[in-house]
Design a protein around this motif. Structure first.
Motif, PDB file in Angstrom:
ATOM      1  N   GLY A  25      15.229  69.044  21.539  1.00  0.00           N
ATOM      2  CA  GLY A  25      15.935  68.083  20.726  1.00  0.00           C
ATOM      3  C   GLY A  25      15.727  66.648  21.128  1.00  0.00           C
ATOM      4  N   HIS A  26      15.348  66.417  22.357  1.00  0.00           N
ATOM      5  CA  HIS A  26      15.165  65.036  22.812  1.00  0.00           C
ATOM      6  C   HIS A  26      14.385  65.100  24.109  1.00  0.00           C
ATOM      7  CE1 HIS A  26      16.132  60.909  24.089  1.00  0.00           C
ATOM      8  NE2 HIS A  26      16.467  60.702  22.840  1.00  0.00           N
ATOM      9  N   THR A  27      13.531  64.138  24.312  1.00  0.00           N
ATOM     10  CA  THR A  27      12.820  64.110  25.578  1.00  0.00           C
ATOM     11  C   THR A  27      13.806  63.928  26.714  1.00  0.00           C
ATOM     12  OG1 THR A  27      11.087  63.023  26.849  1.00  0.00           O
ATOM     13  CG2 THR A  27      12.425  61.618  25.431  1.00  0.00           C
ATOM     14  N   PHE A  28      13.610  64.669  27.745  1.00  0.00           N
ATOM     15  CA  PHE A  28      14.620  64.613  28.807  1.00  0.00           C
ATOM     16  C   PHE A  28      14.033  64.156  30.136  1.00  0.00           C
ATOM     17  CE2 PHE A  28      14.991  68.752  31.456  1.00  0.00           C
ATOM     18  CZ  PHE A  28      13.635  68.892  31.566  1.00  0.00           C
ATOM     19  N   ASN A  29      12.861  63.516  30.070  1.00  0.00           N
ATOM     20  CA  ASN A  29      12.222  63.084  31.304  1.00  0.00           C
ATOM     21  C   ASN A  29      13.116  62.199  32.163  1.00  0.00           C
ATOM     22  OD1 ASN A  29      10.173  64.376  30.023  1.00  0.00           O
ATOM     23  ND2 ASN A  29       8.699  62.709  30.165  1.00  0.00           N
ATOM     24  N   ASN A  30      13.959  61.402  31.538  1.00  0.00           N
ATOM     25  CA  ASN A  30      14.798  60.476  32.282  1.00  0.00           C
ATOM     26  C   ASN A  30      16.174  61.042  32.609  1.00  0.00           C
ATOM     27  OD1 ASN A  30      12.831  58.472  32.281  1.00  0.00           O
ATOM     28  ND2 ASN A  30      13.487  57.703  30.285  1.00  0.00           N
ATOM     29  N   TYR A  31      16.398  62.278  32.263  1.00  0.00           N
ATOM     30  CA  TYR A  31      17.705  62.871  32.496  1.00  0.00           C
ATOM     31  C   TYR A  31      17.806  63.438  33.905  1.00  0.00           C
ATOM     32  CZ  TYR A  31      19.110  62.718  27.569  1.00  0.00           C
ATOM     33  OH  TYR A  31      19.480  62.309  26.316  1.00  0.00           O
ATOM     34  N   VAL A  32      18.993  63.352  34.452  1.00  0.00           N
ATOM     35  CA  VAL A  32      19.337  64.138  35.627  1.00  0.00           C
ATOM     36  C   VAL A  32      19.737  65.524  35.114  1.00  0.00           C
ATOM     37  CG1 VAL A  32      20.930  64.441  37.550  1.00  0.00           C
ATOM     38  CG2 VAL A  32      20.102  62.140  36.937  1.00  0.00           C
ATOM     39  N   VAL A  33      19.188  66.540  35.724  1.00  0.00           N
ATOM     40  CA  VAL A  33      19.541  67.909  35.338  1.00  0.00           C
ATOM     41  C   VAL A  33      20.119  68.607  36.562  1.00  0.00           C
ATOM     42  CG1 VAL A  33      18.737  70.086  34.391  1.00  0.00           C
ATOM     43  CG2 VAL A  33      17.716  67.933  33.607  1.00  0.00           C
ATOM     44  N   ALA A  34      21.201  69.283  36.351  1.00  0.00           N
ATOM     45  CA  ALA A  34      21.891  69.950  37.455  1.00  0.00           C
ATOM     46  C   ALA A  34      22.203  71.390  37.094  1.00  0.00           C
ATOM     47  CB  ALA A  34      23.185  69.216  37.787  1.00  0.00           C
ATOM     48  N   TRP A  35      22.392  72.164  38.125  1.00  0.00           N
ATOM     49  CA  TRP A  35      22.921  73.523  37.982  1.00  0.00           C
ATOM     50  C   TRP A  35      24.321  73.547  38.591  1.00  0.00           C
ATOM     51  CZ3 TRP A  35      20.722  77.371  35.217  1.00  0.00           C
ATOM     52  CH2 TRP A  35      19.365  77.265  34.900  1.00  0.00           C
ATOM     53  N   PHE A  36      25.235  74.139  37.858  1.00  0.00           N
ATOM     54  CA  PHE A  36      26.576  74.416  38.340  1.00  0.00           C
ATOM     55  C   PHE A  36      26.791  75.924  38.255  1.00  0.00           C
ATOM     56  CE2 PHE A  36      28.653  70.253  38.681  1.00  0.00           C
ATOM     57  CZ  PHE A  36      27.715  69.445  38.073  1.00  0.00           C
ATOM     58  N   ARG A  37      27.801  76.396  38.919  1.00  0.00           N
ATOM     59  CA  ARG A  37      28.143  77.805  38.813  1.00  0.00           C
ATOM     60  C   ARG A  37      29.654  77.973  38.833  1.00  0.00           C
ATOM     61  NH1 ARG A  37      25.866  79.917  44.712  1.00  0.00           N
ATOM     62  NH2 ARG A  37      27.452  78.894  46.015  1.00  0.00           N
ATOM     63  N   GLN A  38      30.081  79.063  38.231  1.00  0.00           N
ATOM     64  CA  GLN A  38      31.509  79.354  38.204  1.00  0.00           C
ATOM     65  C   GLN A  38      31.713  80.840  38.431  1.00  0.00           C
ATOM     66  OE1 GLN A  38      33.632  77.958  34.726  1.00  0.00           O
ATOM     67  NE2 GLN A  38      35.576  78.002  35.832  1.00  0.00           N
ATOM     68  N   ALA A  39      32.372  81.153  39.525  1.00  0.00           N
ATOM     69  CA  ALA A  39      32.722  82.528  39.841  1.00  0.00           C
ATOM     70  C   ALA A  39      34.071  82.844  39.216  1.00  0.00           C
ATOM     71  CB  ALA A  39      32.777  82.708  41.351  1.00  0.00           C
ATOM     72  N   PRO A  40      34.372  84.122  39.035  1.00  0.00           N
ATOM     73  CA  PRO A  40      35.658  84.499  38.440  1.00  0.00           C
ATOM     74  C   PRO A  40      36.832  83.887  39.196  1.00  0.00           C
ATOM     75  CG  PRO A  40      34.224  86.391  38.557  1.00  0.00           C
ATOM     76  CD  PRO A  40      33.520  85.295  39.305  1.00  0.00           C
ATOM     77  N   GLU A  41      37.736  83.290  38.443  1.00  0.00           N
ATOM     78  CA  GLU A  41      38.975  82.717  38.981  1.00  0.00           C
ATOM     79  C   GLU A  41      38.716  81.563  39.945  1.00  0.00           C
ATOM     80  OE1 GLU A  41      41.333  85.865  40.554  1.00  0.00           O
ATOM     81  OE2 GLU A  41      41.538  86.879  38.633  1.00  0.00           O
ATOM     82  N   LYS A  42      37.549  80.968  39.855  1.00  0.00           N
ATOM     83  CA  LYS A  42      37.244  79.794  40.677  1.00  0.00           C
ATOM     84  C   LYS A  42      36.815  78.650  39.769  1.00  0.00           C
ATOM     85  CE  LYS A  42      35.994  82.058  45.012  1.00  0.00           C
ATOM     86  NZ  LYS A  42      34.975  82.144  46.097  1.00  0.00           N
ATOM     87  N   GLU A  43      36.892  77.454  40.311  1.00  0.00           N
ATOM     88  CA  GLU A  43      36.467  76.294  39.549  1.00  0.00           C
ATOM     89  C   GLU A  43      34.941  76.212  39.537  1.00  0.00           C
ATOM     90  OE1 GLU A  43      40.327  73.369  40.298  1.00  0.00           O
ATOM     91  OE2 GLU A  43      38.325  72.754  40.933  1.00  0.00           O
ATOM     92  N   ARG A  44      34.444  75.540  38.528  1.00  0.00           N
ATOM     93  CA  ARG A  44      33.005  75.322  38.450  1.00  0.00           C
ATOM     94  C   ARG A  44      32.570  74.425  39.607  1.00  0.00           C
ATOM     95  NH1 ARG A  44      30.618  73.982  32.607  1.00  0.00           N
ATOM     96  NH2 ARG A  44      31.823  75.891  32.300  1.00  0.00           N
ATOM     97  N   GLU A  45      31.481  74.780  40.247  1.00  0.00           N
ATOM     98  CA  GLU A  45      31.023  74.005  41.394  1.00  0.00           C
ATOM     99  C   GLU A  45      29.562  73.621  41.247  1.00  0.00           C
ATOM    100  OE1 GLU A  45      31.187  76.088  45.109  1.00  0.00           O
ATOM    101  OE2 GLU A  45      29.788  77.648  44.470  1.00  0.00           O
ATOM    102  N   PHE A  46      29.243  72.513  41.847  1.00  0.00           N
ATOM    103  CA  PHE A  46      27.885  71.998  41.848  1.00  0.00           C
ATOM    104  C   PHE A  46      26.983  72.871  42.705  1.00  0.00           C
ATOM    105  CE2 PHE A  46      24.581  68.860  41.878  1.00  0.00           C
ATOM    106  CZ  PHE A  46      24.069  68.844  43.161  1.00  0.00           C
ATOM    107  N   VAL A  47      25.759  73.069  42.251  1.00  0.00           N
ATOM    108  CA  VAL A  47      24.779  73.838  43.011  1.00  0.00           C
ATOM    109  C   VAL A  47      23.606  72.937  43.423  1.00  0.00           C
ATOM    110  CG1 VAL A  47      23.150  75.760  42.972  1.00  0.00           C
ATOM    111  CG2 VAL A  47      25.381  75.981  41.852  1.00  0.00           C
ATOM    112  N   ALA A  48      22.981  72.296  42.461  1.00  0.00           N
ATOM    113  CA  ALA A  48      21.801  71.480  42.752  1.00  0.00           C
ATOM    114  C   ALA A  48      21.541  70.535  41.591  1.00  0.00           C
ATOM    115  CB  ALA A  48      20.578  72.366  42.986  1.00  0.00           C
ATOM    116  N   ALA A  49      20.840  69.455  41.878  1.00  0.00           N
ATOM    117  CA  ALA A  49      20.460  68.509  40.840  1.00  0.00           C
ATOM    118  C   ALA A  49      19.095  67.935  41.149  1.00  0.00           C
ATOM    119  CB  ALA A  49      21.491  67.387  40.718  1.00  0.00           C
ATOM    120  N   ILE A  50      18.422  67.494  40.098  1.00  0.00           N
ATOM    121  CA  ILE A  50      17.130  66.841  40.247  1.00  0.00           C
ATOM    122  C   ILE A  50      17.091  65.666  39.295  1.00  0.00           C
ATOM    123  CG2 ILE A  50      16.025  68.398  38.573  1.00  0.00           C
ATOM    124  CD1 ILE A  50      13.474  68.194  40.356  1.00  0.00           C
ATOM    125  N   ASN A  51      16.641  64.522  39.787  1.00  0.00           N
ATOM    126  CA  ASN A  51      16.620  63.361  38.909  1.00  0.00           C
ATOM    127  C   ASN A  51      15.207  63.097  38.410  1.00  0.00           C
ATOM    128  OD1 ASN A  51      15.297  62.079  41.007  1.00  0.00           O
ATOM    129  ND2 ASN A  51      17.041  60.812  41.610  1.00  0.00           N
TER     130      ASN A  51
END
Length: 124
Positions: A25-51
């Motif tokens: 939908g849009h070029t994303f070369n300039n975007y920061v992309v991250a992975w988050f994860r959420q385990a059952p009954e836990k808050e979503r947490e940061f895993v990794a990012a790449i700029n």
């Protein structure tokens, strides 16, 4: 930007899995992309990012085991997960932002675009 995450599944402790996040939908070369994860009954947490400069950032518990990378030509960000542990079990989400600053990479609210999530289950 639309994000499509894939690659989750079942694994045993010590195994490896790879996740992909494909953008459209849009070029994303300039975007920061991250992975988050959420385990059952836990808050979503940061895993990794790449700029856009391909600098990478990791949550402490995955450093040395997970690797985030990107292929801008394919508009895809990858998360290679090695030495998986049962505590890695979660739904993994990719997220993108064109404006998040380094000090906020770990903050999920700073990301405008989210994929649908892919389940990773690690058994002991």
């Amino acid at each position: 930007v639309q994000l499509q995450a894939s690659g989750g599944g079942l694994a045993q402790a010590g195994d490896s899995l790879g996740l992909s996040c494909v953008a459209s939908g849009h070029t994303f070369n300039n975007y920061v992309v991250a992975w988050f994860r959420q385990a059952p009954e836990k808050e979503r947490e940061f895993v990794a990012a790449i700029n856009r400069g391909r600098y990478t950032f990791y949550e402490d518990s995955v450093k040395g085991r997970f690797t985030i990378s990107r292929d801008n030509a394919k508009m895809t960000v990858y998360l290679r997960m090695n030495s998986l542990k049962p505590e890695d079990t979660a739904v993994y989400y990719c997220a993108a932002s064109s404006s998040v600053i380094v000090s906020a990479y770990r903050v999920s609210d700073m990301y405008n675009y989210w994929g649908q999530g892919t389940q990773v289950t690690v058994s002991s």
